[in-house]
Design a protein around this motif. Sequence first.
Motif, PDB file in Angstrom:
ATOM      1  N   PHE A 115      48.767  43.375  40.109  1.00 20.76           N
ATOM      2  CA  PHE A 115      49.397  43.700  38.834  1.00 20.76           C
ATOM      3  C   PHE A 115      50.895  43.946  39.033  1.00 20.76           C
ATOM      4  O   PHE A 115      51.724  43.503  38.233  1.00 20.76           O
ATOM      5  CB  PHE A 115      48.736  44.936  38.215  1.00 20.76           C
ATOM      6  N   GLY A 116      51.230  44.654  40.099  1.00 16.11           N
ATOM      7  CA  GLY A 116      52.636  44.937  40.387  1.00 16.11           C
ATOM      8  C   GLY A 116      53.441  43.673  40.636  1.00 16.11           C
ATOM      9  O   GLY A 116      54.555  43.519  40.124  1.00 16.11           O
ATOM     10  N   ALA A 152      50.443  34.220  34.111  1.00 14.83           N
ATOM     11  CA  ALA A 152      50.396  34.533  35.546  1.00 14.83           C
ATOM     12  C   ALA A 152      49.095  35.253  35.900  1.00 14.83           C
ATOM     13  O   ALA A 152      48.496  35.000  36.948  1.00 14.83           O
ATOM     14  CB  ALA A 152      51.601  35.391  35.925  1.00 14.83           C
ATOM     15  N   PHE A 153      48.664  36.140  35.018  1.00 17.10           N
ATOM     16  CA  PHE A 153      47.425  36.889  35.237  1.00 17.10           C
ATOM     17  C   PHE A 153      46.248  35.931  35.411  1.00 17.10           C
ATOM     18  O   PHE A 153      45.492  36.015  36.388  1.00 17.10           O
ATOM     19  CB  PHE A 153      47.183  37.815  34.043  1.00 17.10           C
ATOM     20  N   ILE A 186      38.339  27.835  33.106  1.00 18.49           N
ATOM     21  CA  ILE A 186      38.832  28.296  31.807  1.00 18.49           C
ATOM     22  C   ILE A 186      40.080  29.146  32.011  1.00 18.49           C
ATOM     23  O   ILE A 186      41.067  29.016  31.273  1.00 18.49           O
ATOM     24  CB  ILE A 186      37.744  29.107  31.070  1.00 18.49           C
ATOM     25  N   GLU A 187      40.053  30.013  33.026  1.00 19.55           N
ATOM     26  CA  GLU A 187      41.221  30.847  33.320  1.00 19.55           C
ATOM     27  C   GLU A 187      42.435  30.002  33.702  1.00 19.55           C
ATOM     28  O   GLU A 187      43.564  30.292  33.271  1.00 19.55           O
ATOM     29  CB  GLU A 187      40.894  31.835  34.448  1.00 19.55           C
ATOM     30  N   VAL A 188      42.217  28.971  34.505  1.00 21.01           N
ATOM     31  CA  VAL A 188      43.329  28.093  34.899  1.00 21.01           C
ATOM     32  C   VAL A 188      43.934  27.427  33.668  1.00 21.01           C
ATOM     33  O   VAL A 188      45.163  27.392  33.495  1.00 21.01           O
ATOM     34  CB  VAL A 188      42.851  27.013  35.892  1.00 21.01           C
ATOM     35  N   ALA A 189      43.062  26.919  32.795  1.00 19.56           N
ATOM     36  CA  ALA A 189      43.537  26.241  31.584  1.00 19.56           C
ATOM     37  C   ALA A 189      44.332  27.202  30.706  1.00 19.56           C
ATOM     38  O   ALA A 189      45.419  26.857  30.207  1.00 19.56           O
ATOM     39  CB  ALA A 189      42.353  25.672  30.812  1.00 19.56           C
TER      40      ALA A 189
END
Length: 249
Positions: free
Chosen positions: A102-103, A129-130, A169-172
């Motif tokens: 997170f940092g 980015a997350f 899905i996260e990558v997209a």
Amino acid sequence: MTHTYSVQGMTCNGCRTSVEQKLNSISGLTKATVDLASETAKITMEHHIDLATLQASLPEKFSISEIAPQVVTLETSTIFDSPSQENKLSKLRQLKPLFLIFGFIVVLVTAKNYGAWTMDAMMLDFMGAFFLIFSLFKFFDLKGFAQSFGMYDPLAKVIPVYGKIYPFIEVALGVLFLARIEIPIVLVITILVLAITTIGVTLSLLSKKTIQCACLGTVLKLPMTQATFIENAIMIVMAISLIIKYSLL
């Protein structure tokens, strides 16, 4: 009563999940928590369950044996004021990778937006980015991630294939956020995806069962804690605030 057992034959997080599920299905067993790194299982039972019963519940490739209790000296036991204090410190150590990531995301987003400080842009970059960084860790062990994810995500429990495609899905979503493509639609999908997972996280926390969080895959073993809930809640709040702004434009 709680006993510690040695479990041999586990080679991946999928094995760990399988052993834990098999043990927890035994009648009279309150909770079984299996750790892959130490090859141990901590088992709490309502009444004594003999070793033969425990072994019979497991596939042949796994073997289980009881570990004799160790004598704790006064010096060791007084390091912490109480077991709860020790548990808190242990959880903080386990969550260190999550806080570090997170940092670094905050540093990355700050550097990218240096000189052009707009909250909307920073939130979009943070979410992009997350998703990309968190998906990366899942790809190291897709099978193990899907099994762990299916233990608490409501949709992955019903449709196992959802756990396998979730990292994609996260990558997209990450790419679409960073490229600023169809942001209103992406925000709606983000809210739906994270809301489903947050429901599963909440139910797991309420059940007080020890479950591994799959947010960083199986490479980094994180416990399911309030931090996992807060992580999802932050993303949902960002997505809702942004979609409100887009709807007002």
